[in-house]
Design an enzyme around this catalytic site. Sequence first.
Site, mmCIF file in Angstrom:
data_model
loop_
_atom_site.group_PDB
_atom_site.id
_atom_site.type_symbol
_atom_site.label_atom_id
_atom_site.label_comp_id
_atom_site.label_asym_id
_atom_site.label_seq_id
_atom_site.Cartn_x
_atom_site.Cartn_y
_atom_site.Cartn_z
ATOM 1 N N ASP A 1 -10.268 3.667 7.242
ATOM 2 C CA ASP A 1 -10.090 4.912 6.478
ATOM 3 C C ASP A 1 -11.023 5.993 7.012
ATOM 4 O OD1 ASP A 1 -8.216 3.791 4.695
ATOM 5 O OD2 ASP A 1 -9.796 3.177 3.298
ATOM 6 N N HIS B 1 -4.228 7.293 -0.978
ATOM 7 C CA HIS B 1 -3.584 6.015 -0.701
ATOM 8 C C HIS B 1 -4.141 4.966 -1.646
ATOM 9 C CE1 HIS B 1 -7.186 5.495 1.889
ATOM 10 N NE2 HIS B 1 -6.956 4.194 1.806
ATOM 11 N N GLU C 1 0.854 -1.176 0.000
ATOM 12 C CA GLU C 1 0.000 0.000 0.000
ATOM 13 C C GLU C 1 0.895 1.232 0.000
ATOM 14 O OE1 GLU C 1 -3.561 1.507 2.716
ATOM 15 O OE2 GLU C 1 -3.857 -0.581 2.079
ATOM 16 N N HIS D 1 -5.453 0.851 -2.546
ATOM 17 C CA HIS D 1 -6.078 -0.373 -2.039
ATOM 18 C C HIS D 1 -5.838 -1.479 -3.062
ATOM 19 C CE1 HIS D 1 -9.439 1.060 0.972
ATOM 20 N NE2 HIS D 1 -8.229 1.431 1.351
#
Length: 153
Positions: free
Chosen positions: A113, A100, A38, A102
């Site tokens: 989140d 970010h 990630e 996933h």
Amino acid sequence: MVDKELVFKALDESLVVISTEVANILLSYRQISDSSLESAGVLIGERRGAHIVLKDLSEPSRWDIRSRFMVDRVSLHHQKAVDDAFKKSDGEWQYLGEWHTHPEDVPKPSMMDCTSWHKSLKSELPLILIIVGRTHFWVGRKIKDNIEVLKLV
């Protein structure tokens, strides 16, 4: 890779524009393989009235803590990216949110989140949230305690 900017619209008709350069950097961090970690960073750009234009971002640093399903930005590198962009743009560019990845095709925010965003992102002005999936982006806008999902135009 994309060859044009991406535009997302909120319910109030305001736009979030992701520059081609930013979109392509985000795409470069997709978690395509089973071993991809990630990634995360901050979003940088300018406010144009009700609209937001994303012009730059911070990329993961070697100091960030990263695994397949988790990332923790622990480096001052991200704040330095904001500070440098602010100086370089004579104060026009600023911190506008977070991104970010996933490891899913069509990403959606996890409970973690949402909890993190509500706890740590405090602003009177809208902030942009992006999750980069393998085939799609999830783009949201946080205003105070409300998070609205934006639609690709």
